[in-house]
Design a protein around this motif. Structure first.
Motif, PDB file in Angstrom:
ATOM      1  N   TRP A 166       7.892  32.567 -78.110  1.00 29.31           N
ATOM      2  CA  TRP A 166       8.893  31.539 -78.394  1.00 29.31           C
ATOM      3  C   TRP A 166       8.819  30.394 -77.392  1.00 29.31           C
ATOM      4  O   TRP A 166       9.076  29.233 -77.747  1.00 29.31           O
ATOM      5  N   ALA A 167       8.459  30.701 -76.160  1.00 25.01           N
ATOM      6  CA  ALA A 167       8.288  29.628 -75.175  1.00 25.01           C
ATOM      7  C   ALA A 167       7.121  28.720 -75.577  1.00 25.01           C
ATOM      8  O   ALA A 167       7.191  27.490 -75.422  1.00 25.01           O
ATOM      9  N   SER A 168       6.038  29.303 -76.115  1.00 23.22           N
ATOM     10  CA  SER A 168       4.887  28.504 -76.563  1.00 23.22           C
ATOM     11  C   SER A 168       5.267  27.621 -77.745  1.00 23.22           C
ATOM     12  O   SER A 168       4.863  26.454 -77.821  1.00 23.22           O
ATOM     13  N   ILE A 169       6.043  28.180 -78.689  1.00 23.28           N
ATOM     14  CA  ILE A 169       6.491  27.389 -79.844  1.00 23.28           C
ATOM     15  C   ILE A 169       7.365  26.234 -79.379  1.00 23.28           C
ATOM     16  O   ILE A 169       7.193  25.083 -79.806  1.00 23.28           O
ATOM     17  N   ALA A 170       8.316  26.529 -78.484  1.00 24.00           N
ATOM     18  CA  ALA A 170       9.199  25.477 -77.973  1.00 24.00           C
ATOM     19  C   ALA A 170       8.414  24.411 -77.228  1.00 24.00           C
ATOM     20  O   ALA A 170       8.697  23.210 -77.331  1.00 24.00           O
TER      21      ALA A 170
END
Length: 688
Positions: free
Chosen positions: A349-353
């Motif tokens: 989710w950090a990569s998507i954000a």
């Protein structure tokens, strides 16, 4: 929150004992309070008819109908004679009428006959008398296998609904808790840690239903609302516990001792739980603007279960964590328990954000377009309540009987009930107008004296709640009855068509007030919580997008009849009238859990000039608990899809879809994109 959690941690024995004593006390009080439950009064004209009948000294007789239908080449004469003779021998049955008494009891094609009868009463003996009558009809059917002998009526259809609710409630109990426990075990990797939210939720649900048993004596609570309250209680009880447990683990992993970890947890996640719980409760109070008794009871029940879950999460749960210490991670799963017991940020989710904040316009625009397209079918949403024959499957004997009866005798076995008082019922004149209605109204028209009032039953065209039935009801109310009774008697129309008609009209009239109340309330609460008008406006718009998408999915599936085989329903061309309003209010409250939790994590990391890094880090840090909470909520509401009534299936799909969208598209794409575009302005210069 820190003081409350600190007291609970220091006086953990008193906190734990006090909580379970409170639960035991509510159960004990509930068992001591006896007497009938408060009756619900329907809105509008149907409610007026209800009130007049309740004021009478006598009870309205229960009417039952039996369809006798020949299966070629057999003739029904022998079965008809046997049925009439058998019913007349029963003391529990009165007023038996057959085609020999009225030609209106023979269908237009001559293949079907109708036998009508009443139960002798009084009301408290109706269940036993109904059982005797049903056994008599079944015995006749067994003696004449070449003829259809099928019963449907006031009591048999009500019993079918009650049994369906009871079965659905049992199934929701059976499925929801094991599914929740399984997900929690996977989330925490520890049986003991997974057991704490379940234990707290069980105690919350027990106390809630005990209190509802007492409150139900003075405020009407629909039995169908029990499944709603149960599953909402499980969802919020587990979610609130999850917020606290995960934050406590993070603080322990950061090197803080148990007492300090609990203080930090109370200051952060504890405040989020309290704010989220109050938001849900306050949003639900918007339903009170409808003035509907059924929503009043449902609001009280849901507010109770949410309030108790919130209270338990900030009092008894810190006490249990203080008592257990590091032993909360005992009984780890052998394969991945060690990894699960450590709270970490989500790289995915950090990569998507991170990708979203680099190109916020492109990602945000694409996500918005997808949600708008998903919401598009809702533009054509047609609000229509399900008749009993549409709500329950045809496999239910009373439903099958009612469907066949309606085909042979339009409007049966759920005719309109015209209550007439203070005058002459003028039955002959009414029958003439029915005959001249052009197929909107049908025979048999019957009249029954109830105290000083008369109940006239008039079959309506249509299935009971479809546009044809509603048009027939309006014709009866606006043209036939005024011409027959104005100046001669007072009258009001109730029944299974009039009640949903009045209910839906009331919702349509009051919905703008509910929507306005919830939107203004949410704006004020969010603006106060984050001291930012921009954050409040963004949050409301994102919520509206996810709710609109849920409406679109509901319309596409249930109104247009997609996925019927997969979900086990048959479309009747509409969406239940109360559902959009209820889903709006409930989702606006529940979705705040994730939203507030994520925004709180982002704000903790915010520093001027570093808004984007705060967004990525905050979403990564909150994703584990938010994903886990969303999965639990989706699983809990998906249980509704396994239930019998189509109304439950609609609610389950709507809630699960909106939560899925909120926890993925909104949280992972739209929120970081919007906050990235706002930059520092989201947190500064917009103070309230």
């Amino acid at each position: 929150m820190e003081r409350i959690a600190g007291w609970s941690a220091v006086h953990r024995g008193k906190a734990i004992a006090g909580w379970f004593a409170l639960v035991a006390l509510t159960v004990a009080i509930s068992s001591l309070v006896t007497g009938p439950d408060a009756p619900n009064t329907d809105p509008g004209e149907s409610g007026r008819a209800q009130t007049v009948l309740r004021e009478q000294a006598a009870d309205e007789p229960v009417h039952e109908y039996v369809l006798v239908q020949a299966i070629a080449p057999a003739r029904p004469d022998a079965a008809l004679a046997d049925l009439a003779a058998s019913l007349r021998q029963r003391a529990e049955v009165t007023e038996v009428r057959t085609p020999a008494d009225s030609g209106a009891l023979v269908s237009a094609d001559g293949r079907s006959s109708l036998v009508t009868f009443q139960l002798s009463g009084p009301d408290e003996q109706t269940p036993a008398q109904s059982a005797v009558a049903a056994e008599t009809v079944e015995a006749v059917a067994a003696r004449h296998p070449d003829v259809r002998v099928l019963q449907a009526g006031d009591r048999s259809l009500t019993r079918a609904v009650d049994e369906g609710i009871k079965s659905d409630l049992g199934r929701s109990h059976l499925l929801s808790l094991p599914i929740t426990l399984l997900i929690l075990v996977v989330v925490f990797g520890s049986l003991l840690a997974a057991g704490l939210p379940v234990l707290l939720t069980l105690s919350v649900v027990a106390a809630t239903f005990a209190l509802l048993g007492v409150i139900g004596k003075v405020v009407a609570f629909n039995s169908a609302g029990s499944a709603f309250v149960l599953l909402i209680g499980i969802a919020v009880g587990v979610d609130y516990s999850l917020f606290v447990l995960r934050r406590h683990r993070e603080e322990r992993r950061a090197g803080r001792d148990t007492a300090e970890a609990l203080r930090v947890t109370a200051r952060t996640s504890g405040r989020v739980v309290v704010f989220s719980g109050l938001t849900v409760v306050l949003c639900l109070t918007g339903l009170l603007f409808t003035g509907l008794g059924v929503f009043r009871g449902l609001t009280i029940g849901t507010a109770l279960v949410v309030g108790l879950a919130m209270l338990g999460a900030v009092t008894v749960l810190p006490a249990m964590l203080s008592l257990l210490g590091d032993r909360v991670d005992a009984l780890r799963l052998p394969w991945f328990g060690r990894g699960r017991t450590a709270a970490r940020e989500s790289r995915a989710w950090a990569s998507i954000a991170s990708a979203v904040v680099r190109r916020p316009l492109a990602w945000g625009g694409l996500a918005t377009l997808a949600l708008v397209l998903t919401a598009a079918p809702a533009v054509g949403m047609h609000l229509q309540d399900a008749a009993i024959t549409q709500s329950l499957p045809r496999e239910v004997p009373a439903v099958d009987a009612a469907l066949r009866m309606g085909e042979a005798f339009p409007g049966m076995p759920t005719p309109a009930r015209v209550v007439v008082w203070n005058g002459d019922p003028a039955l002959g004149e009414l029958r003439e107008r029915v005959a001249a209605s052009g197929g909107k109204l049908h025979e048999p028209v019957t009249a029954t004296r109830v105290g000083d009032a008369t109940v006239i039953r008039v079959p309506l065209a249509g299935t009971g709640t479809d546009p044809e039935s509603m048009a027939a009801l309006e014709y009866l109310r606006d043209e036939v009855l005024p011409a027959t009774f104005d100046g001669k008697a007072d009258y009001a129309v109730g029944g299974r068509t009039a009640t949903p008609y009045d209910f839906t009209r009331r919702i349509a009239e009051r919905s703008p007030y509910v929507f306005a109340f919830v939107l203004v309330l949410a704006f004020v609460l969010l603006a106060l919580a984050f001291r930012s008008v921009a954050i409040a406006l963004v949050s409301i718009v994102l919520n509206l997008l996810s709710i609109g998408a849920a409406y679109g999915v509901l319309t596409w599936v249930f109104q247009y009849g997609n996925l019927e085989g997969l979900l086990g329903f048959e479309s009747y061309g509409g969406v239940v009238g109360w559902l959009p309003l209820f889903v709006f209010v409930l989702l606006f409250g529940l979705s705040m859990d994730y939203h507030i939790f994520i925004l709180s994590r982002i704000r903790e990391r915010f520093a001027p000039g570093r808004a984007r890094s705060a967004i990525v880090s905050g979403i990564g840090a909150s994703s584990g608990v938010v994903t886990s909470a969303a999965v639990i909520m989706i699983a809990v509401f998906a249980v509704f899809l396994t239930l019998t009534a189509i109304e439950y299936k609609m609610l389950g799909l709507g809630m699960a879809t909106a939560i899925f969208i909120d926890a993925t598209v909104v949280r992972g794409v739209l929120l970081p994109a919007t906050l990235s575009l706002l930059g520092d302005r989201a947190w500064r210069n917009q103070k309230v």
